[in-house]
Write a protein that holds these residues in place. Structure first.
Motif, PDB file in Angstrom:
ATOM      1  N   GLN A   1      -6.858   1.684  10.470  1.00 16.20           N
ATOM      2  CA  GLN A   1      -5.731   2.318   9.802  1.00 16.20           C
ATOM      3  C   GLN A   1      -6.199   2.884   8.462  1.00 16.20           C
ATOM      4  OE1 GLN A   1      -3.327  -1.414  10.120  1.00 16.20           O
ATOM      5  NE2 GLN A   1      -1.736  -0.026  10.845  1.00 16.20           N
ATOM      6  N   LYS A   2      -5.327   3.607   7.778  1.00 19.60           N
ATOM      7  CA  LYS A   2      -5.690   4.167   6.476  1.00 19.60           C
ATOM      8  C   LYS A   2      -6.068   3.075   5.480  1.00 19.60           C
ATOM      9  CE  LYS A   2      -3.240   8.587   6.364  1.00 19.60           C
ATOM     10  NZ  LYS A   2      -2.226   9.397   5.633  1.00 19.60           N
ATOM     11  N   ARG A   3      -5.437   1.906   5.622  1.00 20.36           N
ATOM     12  CA  ARG A   3      -5.734   0.811   4.670  1.00 20.36           C
ATOM     13  C   ARG A   3      -7.042   0.103   5.031  1.00 20.36           C
ATOM     14  NH1 ARG A   3      -2.575  -4.475   6.576  1.00 20.36           N
ATOM     15  NH2 ARG A   3      -2.411  -4.046   8.800  1.00 20.36           N
TER      16      ARG A   3
ATOM     17  N   ASP B   1     -10.111   9.226   4.720  1.00 18.63           N
ATOM     18  CA  ASP B   1      -9.914  10.389   3.864  1.00 18.63           C
ATOM     19  C   ASP B   1     -11.030  10.438   2.830  1.00 18.63           C
ATOM     20  OD1 ASP B   1      -7.610  10.953   5.229  1.00 18.63           O
ATOM     21  OD2 ASP B   1      -6.314   9.881   3.825  1.00 18.63           O
TER      22      ASP B   1
ATOM     23  N   GLN C   1      -9.309   6.579  -1.986  1.00 23.52           N
ATOM     24  CA  GLN C   1      -9.699   5.969  -0.710  1.00 23.52           C
ATOM     25  C   GLN C   1     -11.139   5.470  -0.769  1.00 23.52           C
ATOM     26  OE1 GLN C   1      -7.932   5.037   1.633  1.00 23.52           O
ATOM     27  NE2 GLN C   1      -8.567   5.622   3.685  1.00 23.52           N
TER      28      GLN C   1
ATOM     29  N   HIS D   1     -11.161   2.270  -2.669  1.00 18.19           N
ATOM     30  CA  HIS D   1     -10.617   1.194  -1.826  1.00 18.19           C
ATOM     31  C   HIS D   1     -11.678   0.718  -0.835  1.00 18.19           C
ATOM     32  CE1 HIS D   1      -8.057  -1.191   0.642  1.00 18.19           C
ATOM     33  NE2 HIS D   1      -7.856  -0.279   1.585  1.00 18.19           N
TER      34      HIS D   1
ATOM     35  N   VAL E   1       0.846  -1.196   0.000  1.00 20.14           N
ATOM     36  CA  VAL E   1       0.000   0.000   0.000  1.00 20.14           C
ATOM     37  C   VAL E   1       0.878   1.242   0.000  1.00 20.14           C
ATOM     38  CG1 VAL E   1      -1.925  -1.122   1.196  1.00 20.14           C
ATOM     39  CG2 VAL E   1      -0.155   0.010   2.531  1.00 20.14           C
ATOM     40  N   ARG E   2       0.295   2.329  -0.476  1.00 15.11           N
ATOM     41  CA  ARG E   2       0.963   3.633  -0.435  1.00 15.11           C
ATOM     42  C   ARG E   2      -0.076   4.659   0.027  1.00 15.11           C
ATOM     43  NH1 ARG E   2       2.663   3.934  -5.373  1.00 15.11           N
ATOM     44  NH2 ARG E   2       4.709   2.986  -4.933  1.00 15.11           N
ATOM     45  N   ASP E   3       0.206   5.307   1.172  1.00 12.68           N
ATOM     46  CA  ASP E   3      -0.741   6.255   1.778  1.00 12.68           C
ATOM     47  C   ASP E   3      -2.092   5.596   2.039  1.00 12.68           C
ATOM     48  OD1 ASP E   3       1.131   8.321   1.734  1.00 12.68           O
ATOM     49  OD2 ASP E   3       0.562   8.933  -0.288  1.00 12.68           O
ATOM     50  N   GLY E   4      -2.058   4.314   2.421  1.00 16.86           N
ATOM     51  CA  GLY E   4      -3.280   3.597   2.761  1.00 16.86           C
ATOM     52  C   GLY E   4      -4.034   3.032   1.585  1.00 16.86           C
ATOM     53  N   ILE E   5      -3.539   3.217   0.357  1.00 13.24           N
ATOM     54  CA  ILE E   5      -4.223   2.739  -0.845  1.00 13.24           C
ATOM     55  C   ILE E   5      -3.413   1.608  -1.456  1.00 13.24           C
ATOM     56  CG2 ILE E   5      -5.239   3.409  -3.043  1.00 13.24           C
ATOM     57  CD1 ILE E   5      -6.324   4.917  -0.640  1.00 13.24           C
TER      58      ILE E   5
END
Length: 534
Positions: A258-260, A380, A385, A388, A207-211
């Motif tokens: 978490q962001k993910r 976000d 996001q 996702h 993942v990158r920045d939760g994506i």
């Protein structure tokens, strides 16, 4: 109705003016007034008088009622602070039985005697067994724990032998304490350190920045199942923690995403263990989900099981009755594999914390940071996001969330307590709602001996403090004096919501003015010179 001076203003100016009702709601929020109060009728059994009282809605989410959510967060912070570094053992004594509770037990004894007599006479005891089961439920509802007879419904058990791919854990002899160890410094001062632990789930793809970098290879199914059963994994961690620690470890924990979108756990732990042991416990903790298979789709689209009043759900093509939940579990033999196995990820953060330090205050704020928001609200708002989250919800849609989930029909199993109208993909369970992202457990987890108080007792402490600050006594009242009843919708005796909010704001203004007056007197100020004196 538009006032005359409003009509004299240009249309663009009028449209830019705020609505009076919106301003009232904002003022209510600023004064800590519940914006969704619930009217209840209170009957005084002593005087015979009746009045309508506004009771706060008690919401824990900002999106529904910010003042109530803020109060709940402050209560949780107080609960966490009071229990984290206790230096005396909490004493939890059961309440004395009430007259109603004793009456229920006496009636239970009479019915048990009738059931025993019927059994000895060879009569059918089905109806009496149903009465006893209902009585046991009533006994628990009346505020008593456990079973009167000490017997419980037998649980399905599987081998407790540890998996070969999980490391073993040391086990210390249990001691009767909840406090943990103390350490004496060179200056003779005694320290009682505690821990702040953060546990996460494993990776499902880069993942990158939760994506996800590549959504096509991201393991959404595993992520969905981990979210659904995360609360069970937390329970296993606490069990293992206590075995290794050798004492009754107490904890205050909060779950957030978490962001993910994977849930993770922040946990305040009373007492301390070596960091290496905490990480070893996390690595050795797992949870196996012993459910029927949910990977092979048997019914989908227009080809769905049909309901029969006597047999339950049937295969629409053959008319064969689908196995019930219990029958599907019975079919799992000794060589069966669990539907899913959960484990924590490699990232485990462990911090030592001392009472009264800035670190302790920061951890408490961090624990309660997202309690006023649902899991979905912490995301976000970016397009990536949202996409996702949509893929995650799509993976959750047909995953069974519990034994009673309608999704079991998709895999050829009747849900537990099956009823007509069940359709796969349309489960109303909490886990399937978008704002929960698969996690249906509690957001806050507190062990029984944490602060030696319930949340209601912490709320009473807050009430007592406010009344003392206002110079009023918090006199105990007879719990049986008042009878509370819901007020029917449209009751003519209930003022409009706007009027009720205005009244509550006025009461809060008087309270705050009184508090400022008391504070000023304590500081020796001349109130006649202050703007609030008027």
């Amino acid at each position: 109705m538009t006032h005359a001076h409003d009509r004299a203003l240009p249309r663009a100016v009028r449209q830019a003016m705020p609505m009076a009702r919106d301003v009232l709601e904002e003022v209510a929020k600023l004064h800590g007034v519940c914006i969704r109060p619930i009217p209840l009728r209170r009957l005084d059994t002593v005087t015979g008088t009746s009045e309508i009282i506004d009771v706060p809605c008690g919401s824990t989410l900002d999106s529904k009622c910010p003042p109530c959510a803020k109060r709940n967060r402050q209560l949780r912070m107080a609960q966490c602070r009071e229990g984290w570094h206790l230096d005396t053992e909490p004493a939890i004594a059961p309440d004395e039985a009430s007259e109603e509770q004793r009456r229920l037990i006496e009636f239970r004894a009479d019915m048990q005697a009738k059931r025993d007599a019927a059994e000895q006479a060879g009569d059918d005891t089905t109806d009496l067994d149903a009465v006893l089961a209902s009585l046991d439920e009533e006994i628990n509802a009346a505020g008593m724990r456990g079973s009167v007879t000490g017997s419980a419904v037998p649980k399905r058990t599987r081998s407790t032998r540890r998996r070969q791919d999980a490391p073993n854990l040391p086990k210390r002899r249990m001691t009767s304490t909840t406090l943990g160890r103390t350490f004496t410094g060179s200056d003779g001062k005694v320290y009682r350190p505690s821990l702040f632990v953060t546990l996460t789930l494993p990776s499902y793809g880069k993942v990158r920045d939760g994506i996800p970098v590549d959504p096509n290879t991201y393991d959404y199914r595993r992520a969905a199942r981990d979210a659904l059963h995360f609360s069970k994994l937390m329970d296993r961690f606490v069990q293992n923690l206590r075995r290794v620690a050798g004492y009754d470890v107490q904890y205050f924990a909060a779950v957030e995403p978490q962001k993910r979108l994977a849930p993770h756990l922040h946990m305040a732990i009373r007492g301390t263990l070596p960091r290496a042991e905490i990480k070893q416990i996390a690595a050795a903790t797992y949870h196996q989900v012993w459910w029927p298979q949910a990977d092979e789709v048997r019914f989908d689209g227009d080809h769905l099981p049909v309901w029969d009043e006597e047999a339950g759900y049937l295969d629409p093509a053959t008319g064969q009755v689908l196995p019930t939940w219990d029958e599907a579990l019975d079919a799992l033999d000794e060589d069966a594999e669990p539907l899913h196995v959960l484990r924590f990820g490699e990232q485990v953060d462990v911090q030592g914390v001392l009472s009264g330090t800035p670190d302790a205050d920061q951890c408490i704020r961090y624990l309660s940071k997202y309690l006023t928001k649902s899991l979905g609200e912490t995301l976000d708002s970016g397009q990536a996001q949202r996409e996702h989250a949509a893929r995650m919800l799509d993976a959750l849609r047909y995953e069974p969330c519990s034994p009673t989930c309608p999704n079991w029909l998709r895999y050829g199993v009747q849900p537990k307590s099956a009823k007509p109208g069940m359709t796969p993909g349309h489960c109303r369970g909490k886990a399937h709602k978008p704002e929960h992202l698969g996690y249906a457990g509690r957001r806050v987890l507190v062990s029984r001996k944490w602060s030696n108080k319930t949340l209601a007792e912490h709320k009473q402490d807050r009430r007592t403090w406010i009344l003392q600050a206002l110079g009023q006594a918090d006199e105990p009242t007879d719990p049986h004096r008042y009878i509370w009843r819901p007020v029917p919708a449209g009751d003519a005796n209930v003022p409009s919501l706007a009027v009720r909010l205005l009244r509550s704001v006025h009461v809060r203004q008087r309270w705050r003015a009184h508090l400022r007056e008391l504070e000023a007197r304590a500081d020796g100020q001349d109130l006649s010179a202050t703007p609030d004196a008027a």
